[in-house]
Design a protein around this motif. Sequence first.
Motif, PDB file in Angstrom:
ATOM      1  N   GLY A  64      54.662  37.483  26.624  1.00  7.14           N
ATOM      2  CA  GLY A  64      53.597  37.946  25.753  1.00  7.14           C
ATOM      3  C   GLY A  64      52.269  38.188  26.439  1.00  7.14           C
ATOM      4  N   LEU A  65      52.255  38.193  27.766  1.00  7.29           N
ATOM      5  CA  LEU A  65      51.004  38.395  28.490  1.00  7.29           C
ATOM      6  C   LEU A  65      50.697  39.870  28.711  1.00  7.29           C
ATOM      7  CD1 LEU A  65      51.169  35.507  31.110  1.00  7.29           C
ATOM      8  CD2 LEU A  65      49.738  35.635  29.072  1.00  7.29           C
ATOM      9  N   VAL A  66      51.727  40.705  28.688  1.00  8.05           N
ATOM     10  CA  VAL A  66      51.520  42.142  28.770  1.00  8.05           C
ATOM     11  C   VAL A  66      52.358  42.811  27.689  1.00  8.05           C
ATOM     12  CG1 VAL A  66      51.156  42.013  31.277  1.00  8.05           C
ATOM     13  CG2 VAL A  66      53.407  42.659  30.388  1.00  8.05           C
ATOM     14  N   GLY A  71      57.956  54.521  28.767  1.00  6.79           N
ATOM     15  CA  GLY A  71      57.634  55.926  28.963  1.00  6.79           C
ATOM     16  C   GLY A  71      56.158  56.232  29.003  1.00  6.79           C
ATOM     17  N   THR A  72      55.322  55.223  28.728  1.00  2.00           N
ATOM     18  CA  THR A  72      53.872  55.482  28.739  1.00  2.00           C
ATOM     19  C   THR A  72      53.155  54.552  29.725  1.00  2.00           C
ATOM     20  OG1 THR A  72      53.601  54.005  26.813  1.00  2.00           O
ATOM     21  CG2 THR A  72      53.835  56.376  26.392  1.00  2.00           C
ATOM     22  N   SER A  73      52.899  53.319  29.303  1.00  2.00           N
ATOM     23  CA  SER A  73      52.126  52.422  30.159  1.00  2.00           C
ATOM     24  C   SER A  73      52.399  50.965  29.824  1.00  2.00           C
ATOM     25  CB  SER A  73      50.628  52.704  30.005  1.00  2.00           C
ATOM     26  OG  SER A  73      50.232  52.459  28.662  1.00  2.00           O
ATOM     27  N   THR A  74      51.928  50.112  30.699  1.00  2.00           N
ATOM     28  CA  THR A  74      51.956  48.672  30.468  1.00  2.00           C
ATOM     29  C   THR A  74      50.518  48.185  30.487  1.00  2.00           C
ATOM     30  OG1 THR A  74      54.119  48.413  31.519  1.00  2.00           O
ATOM     31  CG2 THR A  74      52.765  46.443  31.322  1.00  2.00           C
ATOM     32  N   VAL A  75      50.129  47.406  29.473  1.00  2.00           N
ATOM     33  CA  VAL A  75      48.750  46.934  29.392  1.00  2.00           C
ATOM     34  C   VAL A  75      48.730  45.422  29.222  1.00  2.00           C
ATOM     35  CG1 VAL A  75      47.932  49.099  28.381  1.00  2.00           C
ATOM     36  CG2 VAL A  75      48.624  47.218  26.885  1.00  2.00           C
ATOM     37  N   VAL A  76      47.630  44.812  29.632  1.00  2.00           N
ATOM     38  CA  VAL A  76      47.433  43.382  29.401  1.00  2.00           C
ATOM     39  C   VAL A  76      47.246  43.172  27.907  1.00  2.00           C
ATOM     40  CG1 VAL A  76      45.979  41.382  29.886  1.00  2.00           C
ATOM     41  CG2 VAL A  76      46.354  43.110  31.661  1.00  2.00           C
ATOM     42  N   SER A  77      47.980  42.227  27.352  1.00  2.00           N
ATOM     43  CA  SER A  77      47.916  42.002  25.909  1.00  2.00           C
ATOM     44  C   SER A  77      46.577  41.401  25.502  1.00  2.00           C
ATOM     45  CB  SER A  77      49.044  41.078  25.461  1.00  2.00           C
ATOM     46  OG  SER A  77      48.886  39.790  26.030  1.00  2.00           O
ATOM     47  N   SER A  78      46.210  41.622  24.264  1.00  2.00           N
ATOM     48  CA  SER A  78      45.009  41.007  23.722  1.00  2.00           C
ATOM     49  C   SER A  78      45.323  39.563  23.352  1.00  2.00           C
ATOM     50  CB  SER A  78      44.529  41.771  22.485  1.00  2.00           C
ATOM     51  OG  SER A  78      45.537  41.734  21.478  1.00  2.00           O
ATOM     52  N   LEU A  79      44.280  38.783  23.101  1.00  2.00           N
ATOM     53  CA  LEU A  79      44.474  37.393  22.682  1.00  2.00           C
ATOM     54  C   LEU A  79      44.761  37.375  21.187  1.00  2.00           C
ATOM     55  CD1 LEU A  79      41.826  35.316  24.657  1.00  2.00           C
ATOM     56  CD2 LEU A  79      44.293  34.997  24.661  1.00  2.00           C
ATOM     57  N   VAL A  84      49.108  33.140  20.174  1.00  2.00           N
ATOM     58  CA  VAL A  84      48.572  31.896  20.730  1.00  2.00           C
ATOM     59  C   VAL A  84      49.038  30.703  19.905  1.00  2.00           C
ATOM     60  CG1 VAL A  84      46.474  30.577  21.222  1.00  2.00           C
ATOM     61  CG2 VAL A  84      46.576  33.024  21.762  1.00  2.00           C
ATOM     62  N   ARG A  85      49.013  30.841  18.602  1.00  2.00           N
ATOM     63  CA  ARG A  85      49.444  29.745  17.729  1.00  2.00           C
ATOM     64  C   ARG A  85      50.920  29.397  17.958  1.00  2.00           C
ATOM     65  NH1 ARG A  85      47.620  31.723  13.506  1.00  2.00           N
ATOM     66  NH2 ARG A  85      49.461  32.681  12.597  1.00  2.00           N
ATOM     67  N   ASP A  86      51.757  30.423  18.067  1.00  2.00           N
ATOM     68  CA  ASP A  86      53.183  30.186  18.298  1.00  2.00           C
ATOM     69  C   ASP A  86      53.404  29.485  19.641  1.00  2.00           C
ATOM     70  OD1 ASP A  86      53.677  31.419  15.900  1.00  2.00           O
ATOM     71  OD2 ASP A  86      54.432  33.288  16.770  1.00  2.00           O
ATOM     72  N   ALA A  87      52.722  29.978  20.682  1.00  2.00           N
ATOM     73  CA  ALA A  87      52.872  29.377  22.013  1.00  2.00           C
ATOM     74  C   ALA A  87      52.338  27.955  22.015  1.00  2.00           C
ATOM     75  CB  ALA A  87      52.138  30.227  23.055  1.00  2.00           C
ATOM     76  N   ARG A  88      51.210  27.743  21.356  1.00  2.00           N
ATOM     77  CA  ARG A  88      50.618  26.401  21.279  1.00  2.00           C
ATOM     78  C   ARG A  88      51.582  25.409  20.650  1.00  2.00           C
ATOM     79  NH1 ARG A  88      46.656  25.579  16.456  1.00  2.00           N
ATOM     80  NH2 ARG A  88      48.731  25.768  15.506  1.00  2.00           N
ATOM     81  N   ASP A  89      52.222  25.804  19.553  1.00  2.00           N
ATOM     82  CA  ASP A  89      53.142  24.900  18.859  1.00  2.00           C
ATOM     83  C   ASP A  89      54.328  24.521  19.743  1.00  2.00           C
ATOM     84  OD1 ASP A  89      51.447  25.181  16.724  1.00  2.00           O
ATOM     85  OD2 ASP A  89      52.794  26.425  15.517  1.00  2.00           O
ATOM     86  N   VAL A  90      54.841  25.508  20.470  1.00  2.00           N
ATOM     87  CA  VAL A  90      55.982  25.252  21.352  1.00  2.00           C
ATOM     88  C   VAL A  90      55.572  24.356  22.520  1.00  2.00           C
ATOM     89  CG1 VAL A  90      57.578  26.332  22.982  1.00  2.00           C
ATOM     90  CG2 VAL A  90      57.212  27.361  20.732  1.00  2.00           C
ATOM     91  N   PRO A 162      50.998  29.759  30.080  1.00  2.00           N
ATOM     92  CA  PRO A 162      49.952  30.735  30.420  1.00  2.00           C
ATOM     93  C   PRO A 162      49.306  31.393  29.206  1.00  2.00           C
ATOM     94  CG  PRO A 162      51.816  30.976  31.902  1.00  2.00           C
ATOM     95  CD  PRO A 162      52.246  30.018  30.832  1.00  2.00           C
ATOM     96  N   VAL A 163      50.072  31.607  28.129  1.00  2.00           N
ATOM     97  CA  VAL A 163      49.496  32.180  26.915  1.00  2.00           C
ATOM     98  C   VAL A 163      48.445  31.234  26.346  1.00  2.00           C
ATOM     99  CG1 VAL A 163      49.980  32.981  24.567  1.00  2.00           C
ATOM    100  CG2 VAL A 163      51.639  33.409  26.407  1.00  2.00           C
TER     101      VAL A 163
END
Length: 215
Positions: A64-66, A71-79, A84-90, A162-163
């Motif tokens: 979930g970091l990017v 076919g277009t692009s890869t971008v850094v994900s927004s916060l 964040v809540r899902d990652a925090r719980d895990v 990291p998330v």
Amino acid sequence: MPLTAEAAVPRSLLRDEVLVRLREAIVGGALAPGETLRDQELASWLGVSRTPVREALLMLAEAGLVVARPGTSTVVSSLDARAVRDARDVVAAMHEVAVRDAVGRLSADHLRAMQEAAAEFAAAIRAGDVPAALAADDRLHRVPVEVSGNRAVAAVLDQYTPVVRRAERLRFSSLAGRDSIDRHDDLLRLCAAGEAEAAAAVAFDTWHSLPTDRT
């Protein structure tokens, strides 16, 4: 026919090194949310071929970091607050499991390492040194994870911490980060006393207390 590991192992190690470098750049803010990631530019920056960069980007997308747009692009994900809540719980649940399993096996050296990391964390928070605080926090919590010996827990934490850390940078930049100093003290006291359930509960609360409404 014998396996020729010589060709496979370096590529895997190279991919992992690229993964770590890119992940650190995203968590640290060098690669900002919304920034477009071009594999050729990243490969030149890291001094590697495009293949390990592409492989690392796929793994970062799974975490979930990017965001990969075929076919277009890869971008850094927004916060994203939900991510964040899902990652925090895990992450909180995994640390709870690790501490519960580790408490009875923590040696004097293990406890000393945790105490030293907690002291470094407190000093960094008071000095406003967020990178140092995060590094010390990692060292502290890594001890029970390693002592527990639970490789599944370690793998999940490696993917989702990291998330959480991206959001933690905001938290540790504020006065809310000072709350973690007290939680660390409670965790150390309970670990030293051998109170596994209580220590596990504090470990869970330490991570689960991360607010997500400001991300």
